[in-house]
Design an enzyme around this catalytic site. Structure first.
Site, short mmCIF file in Angstrom:
data_model
loop_
_atom_site.label_atom_id
_atom_site.label_comp_id
_atom_site.label_asym_id
_atom_site.label_seq_id
_atom_site.Cartn_x
_atom_site.Cartn_y
_atom_site.Cartn_z
N LYS A 52 0.86 -1.18 0.00
CA LYS A 52 0.00 0.00 0.00
C LYS A 52 0.90 1.23 0.00
O LYS A 52 1.57 1.52 0.99
CB LYS A 52 -0.92 0.05 1.23
CG LYS A 52 -1.95 1.16 1.09
CD LYS A 52 -2.27 1.85 2.40
CE LYS A 52 -1.23 2.77 2.89
NZ LYS A 52 -1.21 4.07 2.09
N GLU A 80 11.17 0.76 9.33
CA GLU A 80 12.10 1.82 8.96
C GLU A 80 11.40 3.12 9.31
O GLU A 80 10.49 3.55 8.60
CB GLU A 80 12.42 1.74 7.47
CG GLU A 80 13.23 0.52 7.09
CD GLU A 80 14.69 0.64 7.49
OE1 GLU A 80 15.44 -0.32 7.30
OE2 GLU A 80 15.09 1.70 8.00
N CYS A 106 14.48 10.63 5.73
CA CYS A 106 14.62 10.14 7.10
C CYS A 106 16.04 10.28 7.61
O CYS A 106 16.27 10.20 8.82
CB CYS A 106 14.22 8.68 7.16
SG CYS A 106 15.18 7.66 6.06
N GLU A 160 11.88 15.67 14.63
CA GLU A 160 12.28 15.56 13.22
C GLU A 160 11.67 16.73 12.45
O GLU A 160 10.50 17.06 12.62
CB GLU A 160 11.75 14.24 12.66
CG GLU A 160 12.11 13.99 11.21
CD GLU A 160 11.63 12.62 10.75
OE1 GLU A 160 10.51 12.23 11.11
OE2 GLU A 160 12.39 11.95 10.04
N1 LIG Z 1 13.63 4.90 8.04
C1 LIG Z 1 13.35 5.05 6.75
O1 LIG Z 1 13.91 4.35 5.88
C2 LIG Z 1 12.34 6.06 6.33
C3 LIG Z 1 12.20 6.32 4.97
C4 LIG Z 1 11.25 7.28 4.57
C5 LIG Z 1 10.47 7.95 5.52
N2 LIG Z 1 10.64 7.67 6.84
C6 LIG Z 1 9.87 8.38 7.85
O2 LIG Z 1 8.51 8.51 7.42
C7 LIG Z 1 7.98 9.77 7.86
C8 LIG Z 1 7.46 10.55 6.67
O3 LIG Z 1 6.74 9.73 5.81
P1 LIG Z 1 5.15 9.76 5.86
O4 LIG Z 1 4.67 11.12 6.17
O5 LIG Z 1 4.65 9.09 4.63
O6 LIG Z 1 4.89 8.82 7.14
P2 LIG Z 1 3.48 8.25 7.64
O7 LIG Z 1 3.81 7.34 8.75
O8 LIG Z 1 2.50 9.32 7.85
O9 LIG Z 1 2.93 7.38 6.39
C9 LIG Z 1 3.67 6.30 5.90
C10 LIG Z 1 2.71 5.28 5.31
O10 LIG Z 1 1.88 4.81 6.36
C11 LIG Z 1 0.51 4.93 6.01
N3 LIG Z 1 -0.22 5.14 7.25
C12 LIG Z 1 -0.59 6.32 7.82
N4 LIG Z 1 -1.24 6.10 8.98
C13 LIG Z 1 -1.31 4.74 9.14
C14 LIG Z 1 -1.83 3.87 10.14
N5 LIG Z 1 -2.46 4.34 11.21
N6 LIG Z 1 -1.69 2.52 9.98
C15 LIG Z 1 -1.06 2.02 8.88
N7 LIG Z 1 -0.52 2.79 7.91
C16 LIG Z 1 -0.65 4.14 8.04
C17 LIG Z 1 0.48 6.09 5.05
O11 LIG Z 1 -0.68 6.01 4.23
C18 LIG Z 1 1.75 5.86 4.26
O12 LIG Z 1 1.54 4.91 3.25
C19 LIG Z 1 9.12 10.48 8.53
O13 LIG Z 1 9.06 10.28 9.92
C20 LIG Z 1 10.36 9.80 7.97
O14 LIG Z 1 11.46 9.89 8.84
C21 LIG Z 1 11.57 6.74 7.27
O1 LIG Z 2 13.85 8.86 3.68
C1 LIG Z 2 14.44 7.85 3.95
C2 LIG Z 2 15.19 7.10 2.89
O2 LIG Z 2 15.39 5.77 3.32
C3 LIG Z 2 16.50 7.81 2.65
S1 LIG Z 2 17.45 7.05 1.42
O3 LIG Z 2 16.79 7.36 0.13
O4 LIG Z 2 17.46 5.59 1.66
O5 LIG Z 2 18.79 7.64 1.50
#
Ligand SMILES: NC(=O)c1ccc[n+]([C@@H]2O[C@H](COP(=O)([O-])OP(=O)(O)OC[C@H]3O[C@@H](n4cnc5c(N)ncnc54)[C@H](O)[C@@H]3O)[C@@H](O)[C@H]2O)c1
Ligand SMILES: O=C[C@H](O)CS(=O)(=O)O
Length: 463
Positions: free
Chosen positions: A157, A232, A266, A366
């Site tokens: 998803k 992640e 992230c 963050e």
């Molecule tokens: N560690 C990593 O590799 C990594 C990579 C990218 C983003 N991030 C983190 O993600 C965040 C930003 O991304 P975002 O705004 O899309 O995050 P988010 O958690 O709001 O959404 C991520 C995904 O989860 C879904 N989602 C939202 N609420 C949900 C719930 N209650 N249950 C299940 N799924 C749900 C969303 O539809 C989306 O597909 C930041 O905190 C960033 O640090 C981490």
């Molecule tokens: O936003 C988080 C991603 O995992 C960063 S990266 O594209 O893997 O560097």
């Protein structure tokens, strides 16, 4: 009644496409198809799975320009970053196409002559994935590639902000010959679909990339059926600039980390800790370089920084910026934005803050946007304490040419990823992931396929 996701361009607010959401029944059916096709897919030999993954990678590359344009339209990131992400996404497929052929077992000497012990690895089962909007290609292939290589079936998803890139990649997977029931995409409410995933007895693994609060919710709900989880999650990366650092290089690398995807990654630099003896030189050079960044619609070739993804993200960054300034931070560059804009959430201009203190929200939360705070330290242990004083443990960076300082910092920073004179550490061949509330498990490297495997041993007796 059929519901749709309105996919909009964050640079203009314009509607790109309406994507039909799946009903709960349709999501359940996708999971059932994933379950029913698992045995056949996990029985396909590893070399054939590898070949199919290579075909997928090749097709993505053949459609690179189209995919990158769609990615920029729906995410806002500059086209040069979208093109780079397509390469990054296929690098995970390429890596796991090879790892599929190296899922070795082993034998163990038994304690009697009449026994033999043989260890094998097998696919964990149907996998459900939920991915974020900021890297809609790479965050999906970083999960799908090892899952498929291991013999798992896969339902993803994507984020409602950026479903089009993922939909396109899944279409290409089918065109490459990976069966339609083996890799599927469903769209709709994250909570609703997440609840269906975590309550299903057919889903054996949940893999999530996104915010820490959502990750915590999924970990809790996955207990329903004792599903494997890979998480992640959020980050709050510190950058430590030591007294002996190459300042020009540290500035360049800090910008590369901080302003990639308009600061919405992230592993972006979130806090810069500079030794007091070089903070003035570093701050001035950073502010000068940041003021030269080109901000605008990511479809234009020369753009360095696009918009923030949506109003909520924009307001969060504005709130942190205003809190810091109200508490005494000095603005060295930027701080120009239209707080009332209803579309095209641009920071005109990306902002550099100096004299930032730990009680400011930007040092605790963050940021996920184009604002970077600078604070100072005197002793290295002080910098390490500040760096580690966060629930997050994803990425950290430091700049020094002294090897004792470097080894000491690496061994005392509680982060899964450490960049030493390197602001861009991500690579498919390395195990990406965080400690503490930044996640569970690793993606990439040889470690990244382990979460998709069960270990089994056969004990043969009475020989
Ligand atoms: N560690 C990593 O590799 C990594 C990579 C990218 C983003 N991030 C983190 O993600 C965040 C930003 O991304 P975002 O705004 O899309 O995050 P988010 O958690 O709001 O959404 C991520 C995904 O989860 C879904 N989602 C939202 N609420 C949900 C719930 N209650 N249950 C299940 N799924 C749900 C969303 O539809 C989306 O597909 C930041 O905190 C960033 O640090 C981490
Ligand atoms: O936003 C988080 C991603 O995992 C960063 S990266 O594209 O893997 O560097």
């Amino acid at each position: 009644m059929t519901e749709y996701i309105s996919v909009k361009n964050p640079a203009t607010g314009e509607l790109i496409e309406e994507v039909k959401t799946n009903t709960n029944e349709e999501v359940e059916q996708a999971i059932l198809r994933s379950h029913e096709s698992f045995k056949a897919w996990s029985s396909v030999n590893a070399h054939e799975r590898s070949r199919l993954l290579q075909s997928w990678s090749r097709l993505i590359q053949e459609n690179k320009e189209e995919i990158a344009k769609v990615m920029t339209l729906e995410s806002g990131k500059p086209i040069k970053e979208s093109l780079g992400e397509v390469d990054y996404a296929t690098s995970y497929i390429d890596w796991y196409a090879e790892e599929a052929k190296r899922l070795y077992g082993r034998t163990i000497p038994a304690n009697t002559e009449t026994k033999r012990i043989i260890i094998t690895r097998q696919a964990v089962g149907p996998v459900a994935a939920i991915t974020p909007w900021n890297f809609p290609a790479a965050m999906m292939t970083r999960k799908a590639a090892p899952a498929l290589a291991a013999g798992c079936t896969f339902v993803v998803k994507p984020a409602a902000e950026t479903p089009l890139t993922t939909i396109k990649l899944i279409e290409l997977a089918h065109k490459a010959g990976i069966p339609e029931n083996v890799v599927q995409c469903v769209n709709g409410s994250g909570k609703t679909i997440g609840d269906i995933f975590t309550s299903s007895p057919y889903i054996r693994k949940i893999t999530f990339t996104g915010s820490t609060p959502v990750g915590k919710s999924l970990i809790t709900k996955s207990a329903n059926t004792v599903q494997h989880v890979s998480m992640e999650l959020g980050g709050h990366a510190p950058v430590i600039v030591a007294a002996d650092a190459d300042i020009d290089f540290a500035v360049t690398q800090t910008i590369a980390s901080k302003f990639r995807n308009a600061g919405q990654t992230c592993i972006c630099a979130n806090r810069v800790l500079v030794h007091e003896s070089v903070v003035d030189e570093f701050s001035q050079k950073l502010a000068s370089a940041v003021s030269r960044l080109k901000v605008g619609n990511g479809l234009h070739e020369d753009i360095d920084v696009g918009p923030v993804i949506n109003k909520n993200g924009f307001n969060k960054v504005v709130s942190q910026l205003e809190d810091a300034v109200n508490k005494g931070a000095e603005v060295l560059a930027g701080n120009e934005f239209d707080a009332n804009q209803e579309k095209g959430y641009f920071f005109i201009h990306p902002t550099v803050l100096k004299d930032v203190k730990e009680d400011m929200n930007i040092m605790q939360e963050e940021t996920f946007g184009p604002v970077i705070p600078i604070t100072t330290f005197t002793e290295l242990d002080e910098a390490i304490k500040i760096a580690n004083s966060t629930p997050f443990g994803l990425a950290s960076y430091f700049f020094t040419n002294d090897y004792r300082t470097g080894v000491y910092l690496n061994e005392n920073l509680d982060f899964g990823i450490v960049g030493w004179n390197d602001g861009a550490p991500s690579a498919a061949h390395a195990p990406f992931g965080g400690m503490k509330e930044s996640g569970i498990g690793r993606e990439g490297g040889s470690e990244g396929i382990e979460p998709y495997l069960e270990t089994k041993y056969l004990s043969i007796g009475n020989l």
